[in-house]
Design a protein around this motif. Structure first.
Motif, PDB file in Angstrom:
ATOM      1  N   ARG A  37       0.823  -1.222   0.000  1.00 26.56           N
ATOM      2  CA  ARG A  37       0.000   0.000   0.000  1.00 26.56           C
ATOM      3  C   ARG A  37       0.854   1.269   0.000  1.00 26.56           C
ATOM      4  O   ARG A  37       0.373   2.335  -0.383  1.00 26.56           O
ATOM      5  CB  ARG A  37      -0.929  -0.008   1.214  1.00 26.56           C
ATOM      6  CG  ARG A  37      -1.983  -1.117   1.170  1.00 26.56           C
ATOM      7  CD  ARG A  37      -2.710  -1.237   2.479  1.00 26.56           C
ATOM      8  NE  ARG A  37      -1.791  -1.546   3.585  1.00 26.56           N
ATOM      9  CZ  ARG A  37      -2.202  -1.779   4.833  1.00 26.56           C
ATOM     10  NH1 ARG A  37      -3.494  -1.763   5.129  1.00 26.56           N
ATOM     11  NH2 ARG A  37      -1.319  -2.047   5.779  1.00 26.56           N
TER      12      ARG A  37
ATOM     13  N   GLU B 282       4.779   1.510  -5.228  1.00 27.69           N
ATOM     14  CA  GLU B 282       4.244   1.771  -6.565  1.00 27.69           C
ATOM     15  C   GLU B 282       3.223   0.730  -6.997  1.00 27.69           C
ATOM     16  O   GLU B 282       2.539   0.890  -8.006  1.00 27.69           O
ATOM     17  CB  GLU B 282       5.392   1.796  -7.583  1.00 27.69           C
ATOM     18  CG  GLU B 282       6.174   0.484  -7.653  1.00 27.69           C
ATOM     19  CD  GLU B 282       7.347   0.539  -8.620  1.00 27.69           C
ATOM     20  OE1 GLU B 282       7.086   0.705  -9.834  1.00 27.69           O
ATOM     21  OE2 GLU B 282       8.498   0.427  -8.147  1.00 27.69           O
ATOM     22  N   TYR B 283       3.106  -0.357  -6.219  1.00 26.63           N
ATOM     23  CA  TYR B 283       2.178  -1.432  -6.564  1.00 26.63           C
ATOM     24  C   TYR B 283       0.878  -1.354  -5.771  1.00 26.63           C
ATOM     25  O   TYR B 283       0.129  -2.324  -5.703  1.00 26.63           O
ATOM     26  CB  TYR B 283       2.856  -2.793  -6.311  1.00 26.63           C
ATOM     27  CG  TYR B 283       4.160  -2.966  -7.049  1.00 26.63           C
ATOM     28  CD1 TYR B 283       4.171  -3.206  -8.417  1.00 26.63           C
ATOM     29  CD2 TYR B 283       5.380  -2.873  -6.371  1.00 26.63           C
ATOM     30  CE1 TYR B 283       5.373  -3.364  -9.100  1.00 26.63           C
ATOM     31  CE2 TYR B 283       6.583  -3.030  -7.049  1.00 26.63           C
ATOM     32  CZ  TYR B 283       6.572  -3.280  -8.407  1.00 26.63           C
ATOM     33  OH  TYR B 283       7.765  -3.435  -9.082  1.00 26.63           O
ATOM     34  N   ARG B 284       0.588  -0.200  -5.189  1.00 25.37           N
ATOM     35  CA  ARG B 284      -0.564  -0.075  -4.309  1.00 25.37           C
ATOM     36  C   ARG B 284      -1.881  -0.428  -4.992  1.00 25.37           C
ATOM     37  O   ARG B 284      -2.817  -0.898  -4.342  1.00 25.37           O
ATOM     38  CB  ARG B 284      -0.633   1.336  -3.717  1.00 25.37           C
ATOM     39  CG  ARG B 284      -0.832   2.440  -4.740  1.00 25.37           C
ATOM     40  CD  ARG B 284      -0.944   3.809  -4.060  1.00 25.37           C
ATOM     41  NE  ARG B 284       0.280   4.124  -3.348  1.00 25.37           N
ATOM     42  CZ  ARG B 284       1.318   4.740  -3.898  1.00 25.37           C
ATOM     43  NH1 ARG B 284       1.279   5.070  -5.200  1.00 25.37           N
ATOM     44  NH2 ARG B 284       2.385   5.007  -3.197  1.00 25.37           N
ATOM     45  N   ASP B 285      -1.972  -0.198  -6.316  1.00 28.17           N
ATOM     46  CA  ASP B 285      -3.211  -0.476  -7.051  1.00 28.17           C
ATOM     47  C   ASP B 285      -3.143  -1.763  -7.866  1.00 28.17           C
ATOM     48  O   ASP B 285      -4.000  -2.020  -8.716  1.00 28.17           O
ATOM     49  CB  ASP B 285      -3.532   0.700  -7.987  1.00 28.17           C
ATOM     50  CG  ASP B 285      -3.778   1.998  -7.224  1.00 28.17           C
ATOM     51  OD1 ASP B 285      -4.389   1.923  -6.141  1.00 28.17           O
ATOM     52  OD2 ASP B 285      -3.348   3.069  -7.714  1.00 28.17           O
ATOM     53  N   ASP B 286      -2.130  -2.559  -7.612  1.00 34.93           N
ATOM     54  CA  ASP B 286      -1.946  -3.785  -8.397  1.00 34.93           C
ATOM     55  C   ASP B 286      -2.994  -4.835  -8.026  1.00 34.93           C
ATOM     56  O   ASP B 286      -3.356  -4.993  -6.851  1.00 34.93           O
ATOM     57  CB  ASP B 286      -0.544  -4.349  -8.140  1.00 34.93           C
ATOM     58  CG  ASP B 286      -0.103  -5.333  -9.209  1.00 34.93           C
ATOM     59  OD1 ASP B 286      -0.655  -6.451  -9.246  1.00 34.93           O
ATOM     60  OD2 ASP B 286       0.775  -4.985 -10.006  1.00 34.93           O
ATOM     61  N   ASP B 287      -3.491  -5.555  -9.030  1.00 36.53           N
ATOM     62  CA  ASP B 287      -4.494  -6.595  -8.793  1.00 36.53           C
ATOM     63  C   ASP B 287      -3.981  -7.693  -7.875  1.00 36.53           C
ATOM     64  O   ASP B 287      -4.773  -8.349  -7.178  1.00 36.53           O
ATOM     65  CB  ASP B 287      -4.924  -7.225 -10.121  1.00 36.53           C
ATOM     66  CG  ASP B 287      -5.736  -6.279 -10.983  1.00 36.53           C
ATOM     67  OD1 ASP B 287      -6.261  -5.280 -10.435  1.00 36.53           O
ATOM     68  OD2 ASP B 287      -5.836  -6.532 -12.205  1.00 36.53           O
TER      69      ASP B 287
END
Length: 371
Positions: free
Chosen positions: A79, A82-87
């Motif tokens: 969170r 850079e991967y906070r919105d990753d599936d």
């Protein structure tokens, strides 16, 4: 128990445990990522889709970023990255992740990753990323070794199959040809008999070549159990099995001299050296064998060998040795398999094959047996 006492699978599992403990996370997974799938090869996870043998879609894992970039990826809390919105966050439920790519023979095999459902308080450091990268390289090397061992076993099985085909499908008709030639020799004379003698010689050579092929295919280069072999006796036995025409043999071996060797292979060595002496030295060549506790030598008074043959033998240049016939390749393999040294001296006055250090060291298997 040491690392060498563990199986390959146990060593990989140990590496996963070490990585998990070092990073302070719950999960460690070795995966295979071919064909767009994520297959769990080894893990400490006991149940669920990421237990050992589990297969999921690669696109729903954090490891897809490692595979796509071929770089180590790590974060303590997805969170805050850079991967906070990753599936993958929603699909896996893993907030903390570190993964590195595993290559085998220059191609991507999969990943080694460590993860946890709970975020880690401390950030993933560069040193920890490097640690996982090194661990992944080690696991890759272990998998590569397993692959090569499997390929070697398969190759040996093919060689055994080939040897069986040679023994049955070639030897049977060859034996028939030899038998009928011998019968024909009893009923003809003159030039026809001379021709049949040549045929019989060629068939005998073919039989010897088949035996040499079988030896190379089935026995390879390694020599196992050895015994003390009477040098004088094995020399004379080998001479009796070779078509020596008008060649003569002198044996100048110190009384009671023995060689620690595989007797059958040592006899093949002498057989092939004697055959080489006759083929290159002529039908009336004189052959001398000398020997003592330190080594032995086979000499002839023929015209000598080409310089490239001498170089190929002493340099153990297998590819070039093959071009001069199977006999010399067998000689080189028997010598190298025993761990002996070979020196070749050839010139207008003849050729001398000298083998040394024949009893210089105890074979490994005997050293182990004495422990």
């Amino acid at each position: 128990m040491t690392a060498t006492d563990l199986s390959a699978e146990e060593r990989i599992r140990k590496a996963i445990d070490v990585g998990q403990e070092h990073l302070g996370v719950d999960n460690g997974v070795l995966s295979y990522t071919g064909d767009g799938r994520y297959e769990v090869v080894e893990t400490n996870i006991q149940s669920g889709p990421y237990a050992q043998g589990g297969v999921v879609d690669l696109d729903g894992t954090w490891c897809r970023h490692v595979v796509e970039s071929s770089e180590t990826v790590g974060f303590a809390d997805a969170r805050d990255s850079e991967y906070r919105d990753d599936d993958a966050l929603g699909i896996t439920g893993l907030h903390c992740y570190v993964g590195a790519v595993i290559d085998i023979d220059g191609e991507t095999y999969g990943t080694l990753c460590f993860s946890d459902e709970e975020p880690r308080d401390d950030p993933i450091t560069d040193a920890e990323r490097d640690f996982v990268s090194v661990l992944a390289e080690w696991v890759g090397s272990e998998l590569e070794r397993q692959k090569h061992y499997a390929e070697l076993r398969e190759q040996n099985e093919r060689l055994d199959e080939f040897a069986g085909i040679v023994a049955h499908d070639l030897r049977n008709p060859l034996s028939g040809a030899i038998g009928f030639t011998e019968l024909a020799q009893e009923h003809v004379g003159g030039q026809a008999a001379d021709f049949l003698d040549r045929v019989q010689g060629a068939l005998g050579r073919m039989e010897s070549m088949i035996a040499e092929c079988l030896m190379l295919a089935k026995e390879g280069t390694d020599v196992g159990e050895r015994t003390q072999v009477d040098l004088d006796g094995v020399v004379r036995d080998a001479w009796d099995t070779v078509r020596t025409r008008n060649a003569t043999l002198s044996v100048e071996v110190a009384a009671g001299t023995t060689v620690l060797a595989d007797e059958a292979r040592l006899r093949r060595l002498f057989e092939n050296l004697f055959r080489n002496c006759v083929e290159h030295g002529g039908p009336d060549v004189a052959v001398t064998v000398t020997g003592d506790a330190h080594g032995f030598a086979v000499s002839d008074d023929g015209p000598g060998l080409p310089a490239d043959v001498e170089h190929a033998l002493t340099a153990a240049d297998t590819e070039n040795i093959k071009s001069f016939g199977l006999g010399l390749l067998v000689v080189q393999r028997v010598i190298s398999g025993h761990g002996w040294d070979l020196a070749v001296d050839t010139g207008d006055e003849g050729t001398r094959f000298a083998v040394s250090d024949v009893n210089a060291a105890e074979p490994v298997h005997e050293a182990l047996a004495g422990d």
